[in-house]
Design a protein around this motif. Structure first.
Motif, PDB file in Angstrom:
ATOM      1  N   ARG A  82     -28.148  17.664 -29.074  1.00 28.91           N
ATOM      2  CA  ARG A  82     -26.718  17.347 -29.939  1.00 28.91           C
ATOM      3  C   ARG A  82     -26.472  15.882 -29.776  1.00 28.91           C
ATOM      4  NH1 ARG A  82     -23.053  21.800 -30.295  1.00 28.91           N
ATOM      5  NH2 ARG A  82     -21.392  20.856 -31.790  1.00 28.91           N
ATOM      6  N   LEU A  83     -26.436  15.372 -28.729  1.00 26.78           N
ATOM      7  CA  LEU A  83     -25.861  13.780 -28.682  1.00 26.78           C
ATOM      8  C   LEU A  83     -27.036  13.110 -29.792  1.00 26.78           C
ATOM      9  CD1 LEU A  83     -25.541  13.395 -24.992  1.00 26.78           C
ATOM     10  CD2 LEU A  83     -23.758  13.103 -26.487  1.00 26.78           C
ATOM     11  N   ASN A  84     -28.060  13.342 -29.634  1.00 28.00           N
ATOM     12  CA  ASN A  84     -29.242  12.784 -30.571  1.00 28.00           C
ATOM     13  C   ASN A  84     -28.903  12.694 -32.094  1.00 28.00           C
ATOM     14  OD1 ASN A  84     -32.098  11.785 -31.076  1.00 28.00           O
ATOM     15  ND2 ASN A  84     -32.143  13.687 -32.354  1.00 28.00           N
ATOM     16  N   LYS A  85     -28.388  13.994 -32.370  1.00 29.34           N
ATOM     17  CA  LYS A  85     -27.803  14.108 -33.801  1.00 29.34           C
ATOM     18  C   LYS A  85     -26.562  13.174 -34.080  1.00 29.34           C
ATOM     19  CE  LYS A  85     -29.468  18.791 -34.395  1.00 29.34           C
ATOM     20  NZ  LYS A  85     -28.916  20.215 -34.422  1.00 29.34           N
ATOM     21  N   LEU A  86     -25.600  13.099 -33.021  1.00 30.02           N
ATOM     22  CA  LEU A  86     -24.297  12.331 -33.011  1.00 30.02           C
ATOM     23  C   LEU A  86     -24.495  11.005 -33.200  1.00 30.02           C
ATOM     24  CD1 LEU A  86     -22.001  14.318 -30.718  1.00 30.02           C
ATOM     25  CD2 LEU A  86     -21.895  14.203 -33.230  1.00 30.02           C
ATOM     26  N   ILE A  87     -25.674  10.319 -32.318  1.00 32.36           N
ATOM     27  CA  ILE A  87     -25.982   9.141 -32.336  1.00 32.36           C
ATOM     28  C   ILE A  87     -26.611   8.572 -33.829  1.00 32.36           C
ATOM     29  CG2 ILE A  87     -27.722   7.331 -31.174  1.00 32.36           C
ATOM     30  CD1 ILE A  87     -27.175   8.945 -28.551  1.00 32.36           C
ATOM     31  N   LEU A  88     -27.400   9.415 -34.268  1.00 28.74           N
ATOM     32  CA  LEU A  88     -28.102   9.083 -35.496  1.00 28.74           C
ATOM     33  C   LEU A  88     -27.033   9.015 -36.753  1.00 28.74           C
ATOM     34  CD1 LEU A  88     -30.735   9.423 -33.946  1.00 28.74           C
ATOM     35  CD2 LEU A  88     -31.838  10.317 -36.034  1.00 28.74           C
ATOM     36  N   ASP A  89     -26.116   9.594 -36.521  1.00 22.89           N
ATOM     37  CA  ASP A  89     -25.005   9.475 -37.512  1.00 22.89           C
ATOM     38  C   ASP A  89     -24.169   8.119 -37.174  1.00 22.89           C
ATOM     39  OD1 ASP A  89     -25.415  11.716 -38.698  1.00 22.89           O
ATOM     40  OD2 ASP A  89     -24.185  12.818 -37.409  1.00 22.89           O
ATOM     41  N   SER A  90     -24.383   7.410 -36.179  1.00 26.44           N
ATOM     42  CA  SER A  90     -23.722   6.176 -35.695  1.00 26.44           C
ATOM     43  C   SER A  90     -24.576   5.053 -36.128  1.00 26.44           C
ATOM     44  CB  SER A  90     -23.290   6.210 -34.347  1.00 26.44           C
ATOM     45  OG  SER A  90     -24.295   5.810 -33.511  1.00 26.44           O
ATOM     46  N   SER A  91     -24.114   3.750 -35.993  1.00 19.52           N
ATOM     47  CA  SER A  91     -24.860   2.598 -36.028  1.00 19.52           C
ATOM     48  C   SER A  91     -25.509   2.022 -35.141  1.00 19.52           C
ATOM     49  CB  SER A  91     -23.948   1.491 -36.801  1.00 19.52           C
ATOM     50  OG  SER A  91     -23.023   1.106 -36.052  1.00 19.52           O
ATOM     51  N   THR A  92     -25.404   2.746 -33.718  1.00 20.15           N
ATOM     52  CA  THR A  92     -25.685   2.191 -32.407  1.00 20.15           C
ATOM     53  C   THR A  92     -26.906   2.827 -31.948  1.00 20.15           C
ATOM     54  OG1 THR A  92     -23.324   2.145 -31.925  1.00 20.15           O
ATOM     55  CG2 THR A  92     -24.905   1.807 -30.136  1.00 20.15           C
ATOM     56  N   PRO A  93     -27.769   1.853 -31.599  1.00 20.13           N
ATOM     57  CA  PRO A  93     -29.025   2.206 -30.940  1.00 20.13           C
ATOM     58  C   PRO A  93     -28.601   3.040 -29.544  1.00 20.13           C
ATOM     59  CG  PRO A  93     -29.341   0.227 -31.617  1.00 20.13           C
ATOM     60  CD  PRO A  93     -27.727   0.472 -31.877  1.00 20.13           C
ATOM     61  N   ALA A  94     -29.926   3.789 -29.129  1.00 23.38           N
ATOM     62  CA  ALA A  94     -29.567   4.474 -27.666  1.00 23.38           C
ATOM     63  C   ALA A  94     -30.881   4.699 -27.098  1.00 23.38           C
ATOM     64  CB  ALA A  94     -29.091   5.985 -28.167  1.00 23.38           C
ATOM     65  N   ILE A  95     -30.688   4.914 -25.792  1.00 19.05           N
ATOM     66  CA  ILE A  95     -32.060   5.014 -24.906  1.00 19.05           C
ATOM     67  C   ILE A  95     -31.702   6.378 -23.878  1.00 19.05           C
ATOM     68  CG2 ILE A  95     -33.385   4.190 -23.016  1.00 19.05           C
ATOM     69  CD1 ILE A  95     -32.722   1.428 -23.921  1.00 19.05           C
ATOM     70  N   PHE A  96     -32.447   7.526 -24.183  1.00 15.84           N
ATOM     71  CA  PHE A  96     -32.330   8.622 -23.406  1.00 15.84           C
ATOM     72  C   PHE A  96     -33.490   8.358 -22.273  1.00 15.84           C
ATOM     73  CE2 PHE A  96     -30.821  10.036 -27.495  1.00 15.84           C
ATOM     74  CZ  PHE A  96     -29.987  11.251 -27.195  1.00 15.84           C
ATOM     75  N   THR A  97     -33.017   8.707 -20.955  1.00 13.69           N
ATOM     76  CA  THR A  97     -34.021   8.977 -19.895  1.00 13.69           C
ATOM     77  C   THR A  97     -33.681  10.096 -18.940  1.00 13.69           C
ATOM     78  OG1 THR A  97     -34.682   7.407 -18.206  1.00 13.69           O
ATOM     79  CG2 THR A  97     -32.316   7.528 -18.485  1.00 13.69           C
ATOM     80  N   TRP A  98     -34.737  10.403 -18.625  1.00 17.41           N
ATOM     81  CA  TRP A  98     -34.883  11.746 -17.488  1.00 17.41           C
ATOM     82  C   TRP A  98     -35.960  11.837 -16.540  1.00 17.41           C
ATOM     83  CZ3 TRP A  98     -36.189  11.344 -22.705  1.00 17.41           C
ATOM     84  CH2 TRP A  98     -37.498  11.846 -22.916  1.00 17.41           C
ATOM     85  N   VAL A  99     -35.763  12.581 -15.692  1.00 23.97           N
ATOM     86  CA  VAL A  99     -36.864  12.573 -14.591  1.00 23.97           C
ATOM     87  C   VAL A  99     -37.299  14.097 -14.524  1.00 23.97           C
ATOM     88  CG1 VAL A  99     -35.203  13.239 -12.677  1.00 23.97           C
ATOM     89  CG2 VAL A  99     -37.594  12.312 -12.306  1.00 23.97           C
ATOM     90  N   GLU A 100     -38.560  14.142 -14.353  1.00 21.28           N
ATOM     91  CA  GLU A 100     -39.122  15.573 -14.402  1.00 21.28           C
ATOM     92  C   GLU A 100     -39.099  16.246 -12.769  1.00 21.28           C
ATOM     93  OE1 GLU A 100     -42.332  16.871 -16.575  1.00 21.28           O
ATOM     94  OE2 GLU A 100     -42.549  15.156 -17.760  1.00 21.28           O
ATOM     95  N   ALA A 101     -39.184  17.616 -12.746  1.00 24.17           N
ATOM     96  CA  ALA A 101     -39.273  18.193 -11.542  1.00 24.17           C
ATOM     97  C   ALA A 101     -40.180  17.778 -10.548  1.00 24.17           C
ATOM     98  CB  ALA A 101     -39.483  19.751 -11.622  1.00 24.17           C
ATOM     99  N   TYR A 102     -40.011  17.896  -9.328  1.00 30.09           N
ATOM    100  CA  TYR A 102     -40.914  17.321  -8.199  1.00 30.09           C
ATOM    101  C   TYR A 102     -41.377  15.992  -8.243  1.00 30.09           C
ATOM    102  CZ  TYR A 102     -40.845  22.492  -7.383  1.00 30.09           C
ATOM    103  OH  TYR A 102     -40.279  23.665  -6.977  1.00 30.09           O
TER     104      TYR A 102
END
Length: 564
Positions: free
Chosen positions: A411-431
């Motif tokens: 959902r955030l991805n869609k909102l960000i693409l409607d803006s002019s601001t670049p973004a970085i998503f980051t996450w860690v996997e289990a174990y």
């Protein structure tokens, strides 16, 4: 290994008349390549060749020359050890030492060499006083302030809230304007080519006056005159351009010794009253923001960043970016810090028992550690806040998303693409089998949605398909959590931090995905399988990956295509 130092020295053809004075200490003559023989003393360490010997010119038989890197005691400073590796073979190490000594003794450009070590030589002055500075030097002469303690100047600063707060935090004390005296900052306008003060040879009052008058413009001179009043003492902070192209910072403290002198005076530029003032050189320990960031390998570029998610990865990400020199953040998260996360969250156990929101605790911690960091907080759910218009994504230079929930992130991805601001998503996997960061909205196709296929599997995933969730449960439904450790969150935050610094350097093309890979041992011991992507070599996973981009993505397919 016991070294026979007498034998070691006598076997060298360039050394003569070797005499043992006492254990580890020898007198000898060193034959330079120009044929001149110079009397030296050499004192070995018991740890030689791990530790290098100390070499002096023997003043019993030779005067101490006035050349760079030779102290008045005759000590020859032949090596800056930082980053230098020498042989562990004694014979080779001794050759290395005397080669460096010779380079010092027959230097062809003494004046520039003095300038190269200006701060070192200035620090050897017999009557110098130390002083801190949290003032960031610039190109304009101006009035600043000095904090005096015990009758002596203690720190240069700007008389504003930011500088007083920074100095107050360093001293663990409150600093206000009534504790401060006036000082004046003077950047010399022309390169100084003269002598470097050292030991008992400081500039005279008249020499200082000539240096100032010869190295500033008329405009700067007028500012110095305007600052001067009839005071008991004056404080100056000078920035001096050197022959090396570098600039050094020194301080001067003028104390009136002729109390009958009542007229308006300007001791810095009026040599007629030189004898009416005592001048003390101030060795400046720079703790200004620019110096600290440069020494810490940080960046000086401004960045107004929005951090969505302040859990373990988000907290580590904020920590790394603040240490990199970034100063302006807005934090948004609606969770409180729970004690069960104390061992993998940056804030630790003592903060988790305060029952406060993560954003408030992080703000308190970082503004205490780094007083010049500006942090705004929003204690609310991110998507709701953005969709209600309470937060405009266009107000930021970069958005960082570290919430680890793919449904909210889509959902955030869609909102960000409607803006002019670049973004970085980051996450860690289990174990701790790995972590990922992806750039979006940085021009061209490629977004978070591209990672998800028709079977709702993620392109980036190191975990293979499983009908069993990767979460663990300790205390019923409320105790469910994704198992990984603090090192895994730090590794993921480091991955994202490097992307942020690359973004600042305009070193990112389009919207790449990057990953790091950890051990799968515990993951597999819990009955899970890794994906085909996990089998890729680490060096490939660390490089920018554009293969994930889905040209038919329902979110970003309408964007202009770019090739990489």
């Amino acid at each position: 290994m016991n070294t026979d130092f007498q034998k070691l020295l006598q076997e060298k053809e360039y050394l003569n008349k070797v005499i043992e004075v006492e254990s580890f200490h020898y007198e000898l003559f060193f034959k330079l390549r120009n044929g001149y023989q110079l009397p030296l003393t050499i004192t070995f360490s018991p740890l030689f060749p791990t530790q290098l010997p100390i070499v002096h010119i023997n003043e019993k038989y030779h005067h101490i020359p006035n050349i760079p890197h030779v102290m008045r005691s005759g000590l020859v400073c032949f090596l800056d050890k930082e980053g230098v590796i020498w042989s562990d073979v004694p014979e080779r190490t001794l050759d290395f030492v005397f080669e460096r000594v010779e380079q010092v003794l027959i230097s062809d450009s003494p004046q520039i060499e003095y300038h190269r070590e200006f701060s070192y030589y200035f620090g050897t002055l017999e009557n110098t006083e130390p002083i801190f500075s949290v003032y960031t030097p610039d190109d304009e002469a101006k009035e600043i302030a000095v904090l005096a303690m015990g009758g002596k100047p203690f720190a240069f600063l700007t008389d504003d809230m930011e500088s007083r707060s920074l100095l107050g935090n360093l001293l663990n004390s409150n600093i206000n304007s009534r504790n401060l005296e006036k000082a004046f900052y003077i950047p010399l306008d022309h390169t100084y080519e003269g002598k470097v003060p050292q030991l008992d040879r400081f500039w005279s009052n008249e020499e200082i006056t000539n240096i100032i008058r010869d190295h500033v413009t008329g405009d700067t001179l007028l500012k110095i005159i305007k600052f001067s009043t009839n005071k008991k003492r004056y404080f100056y902070l000078l920035r001096i351009p050197l022959l090396t192209g570098d600039q050094t910072i020194i301080g001067l403290w003028y104390e009136k010794i002729n109390d009958s002198l009542s007229k308006r005076v300007i001791p810095l530029i009026d040599d007629s009253i030189a004898n009416d003032f005592n001048v003390t050189p101030l060795f400046v320990f720079r703790n200004d923001d620019t110096t600290l960031i440069e020494r810490g390998g940080g960046v000086q570029k401004p960045l107004n960043a929005l951090l969505v998610g302040c859990g373990s990865v988000g907290g580590d990400l904020l920590f790394m970016l603040a240490r990199s020199g970034l100063k302006q953040f807005t934090l948004i998260d609606n969770d409180k810090l729970k004690i069960e996360n104390a061992y993998r969250h940056f804030l630790g156990m003592n903060k988790s028992i305060e029952n406060k929101s993560k954003v408030k605790l992080l703000k308190e911690e970082f503004e205490n550690r780094y007083p010049n960091v500006q942090i705004q907080t929003i204690e609310n759910e991110a998507v709701e806040t953005i969709e209600n218009g309470e937060l405009d994504l266009n107000d930021f230079d970069l958005i960082l998303v570290a919430i680890g929930d793919p449904n909210i992130e889509r959902r955030l991805n869609k909102l960000i693409l409607d803006s002019s601001t670049p973004a970085i998503f980051t996450w860690v996997e289990a174990y701790g089998i790995g972590g990922h960061a992806i750039v979006v909205n940085n021009g061209g196709k490629g977004c978070y949605e591209c990672l998800i296929d028709n079977e709702l599997r993620m392109y980036s995933s190191f975990a293979g398909k499983s009908d069993v969730p990767f979460i663990k449960n300790m205390n019923g439904c409320t105790g469910s959590f994704t198992p990984y450790g603090s090192i895994d969150s730090m590794e993921t935050a480091l991955l994202a931090s490097r992307l942020v610094l690359r973004f600042l350097d305009n070193d990112i093309k389009g919207n790449p995905l990057v990953s790091w890979k950890g051990s799968s041992k515990i993951f597999e011991e819990n009955g899970f399988l890794t994906s085909e992507r996990y089998k890729q070599p680490t060096d490939i996973l660390n490089h920018d990956d554009y293969e994930y981009i889905n040209t038919g993505c329902k979110v970003c397919s309408n964007l202009k295509d770019e090739s990489y």
